[in-house]
Design an enzyme around this catalytic site. Structure first.
Site, short mmCIF file in Angstrom:
data_model
loop_
_atom_site.label_atom_id
_atom_site.label_comp_id
_atom_site.label_asym_id
_atom_site.label_seq_id
_atom_site.Cartn_x
_atom_site.Cartn_y
_atom_site.Cartn_z
N HIS A 28 45.91 44.97 32.93
CA HIS A 28 46.04 46.09 33.93
C HIS A 28 47.52 47.01 33.70
O HIS A 28 47.99 47.92 33.86
CB HIS A 28 46.39 45.31 35.51
CG HIS A 28 44.83 44.94 35.75
ND1 HIS A 28 44.21 43.78 35.74
CD2 HIS A 28 44.01 45.85 36.43
CE1 HIS A 28 42.83 44.12 36.14
NE2 HIS A 28 42.74 45.13 36.38
N GLU B 251 30.27 44.21 37.61
CA GLU B 251 31.36 43.50 36.51
C GLU B 251 31.23 42.01 36.16
O GLU B 251 32.09 41.81 35.34
CB GLU B 251 33.01 44.01 37.03
CG GLU B 251 33.37 43.58 38.35
CD GLU B 251 34.60 43.87 38.62
OE1 GLU B 251 35.45 44.57 37.56
OE2 GLU B 251 35.01 43.82 39.88
N ASP C 23 35.80 44.05 32.80
CA ASP C 23 35.51 42.61 33.28
C ASP C 23 34.06 42.30 32.83
O ASP C 23 33.82 41.24 32.39
CB ASP C 23 35.51 42.49 34.65
CG ASP C 23 37.06 42.12 35.21
OD1 ASP C 23 37.76 41.33 34.63
OD2 ASP C 23 37.40 42.70 36.41
N CYS D 269 33.61 52.89 35.99
CA CYS D 269 35.13 52.90 36.21
C CYS D 269 36.07 51.97 35.22
O CYS D 269 37.04 51.99 35.32
CB CYS D 269 35.45 52.58 37.56
SG CYS D 269 35.15 50.93 38.16
C1 PEP Z 1 36.84 46.70 35.37
O1 PEP Z 1 36.84 45.58 35.29
O2 PEP Z 1 36.20 47.27 34.48
C2 PEP Z 1 37.34 47.48 36.59
C3 PEP Z 1 37.39 48.82 36.45
O3 PEP Z 1 38.39 46.58 37.40
P1 PEP Z 1 39.75 46.02 36.94
O4 PEP Z 1 40.04 46.72 35.31
O5 PEP Z 1 40.57 46.46 37.99
O6 PEP Z 1 39.41 44.72 36.75
MG MG Z 2 37.47 44.39 37.18
#
Ligand code: PEP
Ligand code: MG
Length: 624
Positions: A233, A475, A499, A546
Site C-alpha cells: 500500500h 480478490e 490480493d 482495480c
Molecule cells: C487488490 O487487492 O488488488 C486491491 C485493489 O485492493 P488493495 O490493493 O487495497 O488490497
Molecule cells: Mg485487495
C-alpha cells in the site's frame, strides 16, 4: 555503472543554525555545482530495487525510521577523522541543548530522580569522546558506527559488574547514545514526515501506509525504501501522490547519510547515492524528458477510451484520500473505480464518526460531479493497521482479521460506515463494494448488514439513493472460483489482482525477499481472471479491475481481449493505458489473449506482452 569519487560540500550545523533555518537536519548542505573544492570525497553508490512509482526524483536524503535507528557503516579516509569528530561534537552539543531545554521546561519537580543531570554528565563525559576519537582513527569508519561500538562495549562491561545501580545505568547509556545518534542521523528528535520543512528524498527501511498518507506530499520528492514491493500500500500511495519511488532496495538505508544527494529513478528501479556530476546532469535531462512526455500524454485527457472498432472502455481512478479528486480529473478519469475508505480510518482512528465519514464521501462524490464513484467498505488489517484495533500481532495478518472479516465481527463500525455511505449516495453517483469476500456466505452477511442500514435510514426518513449499485471485489481465489454464484447477488465485480495474485500464488505481496515469485501474469492468476469475466458476463453484470495489473499498459491488450469492461488505476497511469486501448481492436486483442492463455510460464506471458507493445508506443513501462 562506473563508481567514482566526487566531492560535495558538507558543513556541520550548530543547533542554532539549524533552528534558524528550520531544518530537520543536523547537517546543512551548502551547495553543489558538481565541482566544489574537495572537503569530503564520497563514492557514488548504486542500488537496485523495484520500480514502484514512476518518475525521476533528485534531492537530498532524509533518513526516516519510525522504530529504530539504522546505523550506517562506511569507510572514511584518515583525513576525514577530524570531520567525523566535528560531527560527533556537534551532535553532542545539540543533545546537551535539547536536554537543557527539557530540564528548564519540566523544572525540578519533573525530574525528581535527577536523571536529566545524569544524562547531561554522560553526554559530556570526556572519556567517551576520547574513546570515540581513538577508535575512529583506528578503524576508519563513520562516527555513528564507531559510537555504537563504543556504547556496546560499555554496556557489555557494565553487564558483568555486581553493583545493581551501575548495571541499571546501561539503560541510560543506551538512551543518551540514541539521542546523539538521532542527531547524527536524523537531525534530532522524531521528525514525522508531516513536519518536513524542505524538499527531501525519503530514505527509509519501511514506511507504514499511515506514515505515507500523512506525509507532507509537497516536500517528499521521492522515496527509497529497503522493504516492500510494487503492490504494497505504500507503493500504491506513492503512485497516487505522484511521488517517484523505488522499493525493496534492501540496503540503501545502511549506506546513505542524511543530506546525501540521491536520485530515485522510479521508472527503472534504480537509486543512485552521491551521483557523479555527469550522472546527475544526465538524470536532470531524463527528468525533464519524462515530465514532457507526461504532459504530452495528458493531451489525451479529453479523448474517450474507445478501441479502433468503437468499443467504449471505462477508465477509472483509484484513490485513497479525498484530496486526490483533483488529480483524477486532471488525468482524465471518468470516475473513481476504487476509493480505499480505510485511509479515513487510519487517519481519524477506527471510531471515526458517521458525520466525518459522510462529509468525506460526500466531498468525493460532489467533487466528481456526475461521474460515478465506487467506494469500497473498510479494508483494514494486513498492512493497514490502526493501533487501537490491532495491538496484538497476528502471525499471518494477510490471512487474518482483515477487510470484510473485520467488518462482520465489528458490526457497530460496519453499520456506521454503511449509514454514512448511504447518506452520501444522495449527493452523486455512488457505488458500494465489499473487499475480500471469499464466498456466498460472507457476501450474504455483508448484504444483510447493508439492508439493515437501509431499513434504519428509511425508518428515520433519511434521504439516500435506493438504487445504489452494489458490487464485490474478487480478490480471493475461492471467490473467483464461485464467481458464477456471486455474480447473481451483486450489480458488478471488481477484480483485485494485488490480493488475487498474493493469495493464488501464496506469495506475500509486501515481502521483498520473494518479490520475484510475485507473478501477476502467472497462468493460474490469468485463468481465474478469465473465469471471473466469463461468469460475470454470463450473469449480465460488468467487470472492472482495480488491482495494479489494470495500470500496466502492456496488460491492456490481454485484459481487453479477455473482455474486461472497466480499468481502474492510479490517476497517473490513465493516459498511457488510454493511449494503448485507443490503438487496439477487440478482434486483435481477443486473438492475442487466446494465444497468451496457452502459454505455461509467466515469463513467457510477460515476454509476449512486451513484444506486442514494443515499438507500437513510445513508452510502455510497467506500472505493476
Ligand atoms: C487488490 O487487492 O488488488 C486491491 C485493489 O485492493 P488493495 O490493493 O487495497 O488490497
Ligand atoms: Mg485487495
Amino acid at each position: 555503472m562506473r563508481k567514482a569519487g566526487f566531492t560535495v560540500f558538507l558543513s556541520i550545523a550548530t543547533a542554532s543554525e539549524a533552528a534558524r533555518r528550520s531544518l530537520p537536519f543536523g547537517v546543512v548542505l551548502t551547495s553543489f555545482d558538481g565541482t566544489p573544492p574537495a572537503r569530503y570525497t564520497v563514492a557514488m553508490k548504486e542500488f537496485r530495487g523495484v520500480p514502484a512509482s514512476p518518475g525521476i526524483a533528485i534531492g537530498r536524503a532524509f533518513l526516516y525510521n519510525d522504530d529504530e535507528l539504522t546505523i550506517p557503516e562506511y569507510p572514511i579516509l584518515s583525513h576525514q577523522v577530524s570531520f567525523e569528530m566535528d560531527r560527533y561534537r556537534s551532535a553532542v552539543g545539540r543533545s546537551v541543548d535539547e536536554l537543557e531545554q527539557i530540564k528548564t521546561r519540566s523544572g525540578p519537580a519533573g525530574d525528581p530522580e535527577g536523571f536529566l543531570d545524569t544524562h547531561l554528565m554522560m553526554l559530556q563525559d570526556p572519556e567517551i569522546e576520547a574513546k570515540v576519537d581513538l577508535k575512529i582513527g583506528k578503524v576508519l569508519k563513520n562516527v555513528e558506527w564507531v559510537l555504537q561500538g563504543v556504547v556496546d562495549e560499555l554496556v557489555a562491561k557494565l553487564a558483568t559488574v555486581q553493583d545493581a545501580y551501575l548495571k541499571e545505568r546501561t539503560l541510560d547509556i543506551r538512551d543518551v547514545s540514541r539521542r546523539v545518534l538521532s542527531h547524527l542521523l536524523l537531525g534530532g528528535g522524531r521528525v514525522t514526515l508531516a513536519d518536513l520543512k524542505e524538499e527531501v528524498i525519503v530514505v527509509t527501511p519501511s514506511l507504514m501506509p499511515s506514515d505515507a498518507v500523512s506525509m507532507n506530499k509537497k516536500l517528499v520528492l521521492g522515496l527509497a525504501m529497503d522493504q516492500g514491493g510494487k503492490t504494497t500500500h505504500t507503493a500504491i500511495l506513492a503512485r497516487s501522490f505522484e511521488i517517484p519511488a523505488v522499493l525493496g532496495t534492501v540496503r540503501v538505508t545502511r549506506e546513505v547519510r542524511l543530506g546525501d544527494w540521491v536520485i530515485v529513478d522510479g521508472n527503472t528501479g534504480l537509486v543512485l547515492v552521491n551521483p557523479e556530476p555527469a550522472v546527475l546532469e544526465a538524470y536532470r535531462v531524463k527528468q525533464a524528458q519524462y515530465r514532457e512526455q507526461e504532459l504530452r500524454l495528458k493531451s489525451l485527457n479529453s479523448l474517450p477510451a474507445v478501441t479502433l472498432d468503437g468499443r467504449k472502455i471505462g477508465l477509472y481512478a483509484n484513490i485513497e484520500i479525498p484530496d486526490e479528486v483533483e488529480s483524477v480529473l486532471a488525468h482524465g478519469g471518468e470516475g473513481i473505480g476504487l476509493y480505499r475508505s480505510e485511509f479515513l480510518f487510519i487517519e481519524h482512528g477506527v471510531g471515526v464518526s458517521e458525520e466525518v465519514q459522510y462529509e468525506a464521501y460526500r466531498r468525493v462524490l460532489e467533487g466528481m460531479g456526475n461521474r460515478s464513484v465506487t467506494i469500497r467498505t473498510l479494508d483494514l488489517g494486513g498492512d493497514k493497521l490502526v493501533p487501537e484495533m490491532f495491538s496484538s500481532k497476528e502471525i499471518n495478518p494477510l490471512l487474518g482479521w482483515r477487510a470484510i472479516r473485520f467488518c462482520l465481527s465489528t458490526p457497530g463500525i460496519f453499520h456506521t460506515q454503511l449509514r454514512a455511505l448511504l447518506r452520501a449516495s444522495a449527493h452523486g453517483k455512488l457505488k458500494i463494494m465489499f473487499p475480500m469476500i471469499s464466498g456466498v456466505g460472507e457476501l450474504e452477511a455483508a448484504l444483510a448488514a447493508l439492508a439493515a442500514a437501509k431499513d434504519e435510514l428509511s425508518a428515520q426518513g433519511v434521504d439516500f439513493d435506493k438504487t445504489t449499485p452494489i458490487g464485490t471485489m474478487i480478490e480471493v481465489p475461492s471467490a473467483a472460483l464461485v464467481s458464477d454464484h456471486l455474480a447473481t447477488m451483486v450489480d458488478f465485480f471488481s477484480i483485485g489482482t494485488n490480493d488475487l495474485t498474493q493469495y493464488t500464488l501464496a506469495v506475500d505481496r509486501g515481502n521483498e525477499r520473494i518479490s520475484d515469485l510475485y507473478e501477476p501474469f502467472h497462468p493460474g492468476v490469468l485463468r481465474l481472471i478469465r473465469q471471473v469475466i466469463e461468469n460475470a458476463h454470463q450473469a449480465g453484470i460488468p467487470v472492472a479491475m482495480c488491482g495494479e495489473m489494470a495500470s500496466d499498459p502492456r496488460a491492456a491488450v490481454l485484459l481487453l481481449g479477455l473482455g474486461l469492461d472497466e480499468f481502474s488505476m492510479n490517476a497517473i497511469g490513465l493516459p498511457k493505458v488510454k493511449q494503448v486501448l485507443r490503438a487496439l481492436s477487440t478482434q486483435e486483442a481477443q486473438a492475442f489473449a487466446a494465444s497468451v492463455l496457452k502459454l505455461k510460464r509467466s515469463r513467457d506471458i510477460e515476454n509476449a506482452l512486451e513484444a506486442h507493445t514494443q515499438g507500437r508506443f513510445s513508452q510502455s513501462e510497467s506500472h505493476v
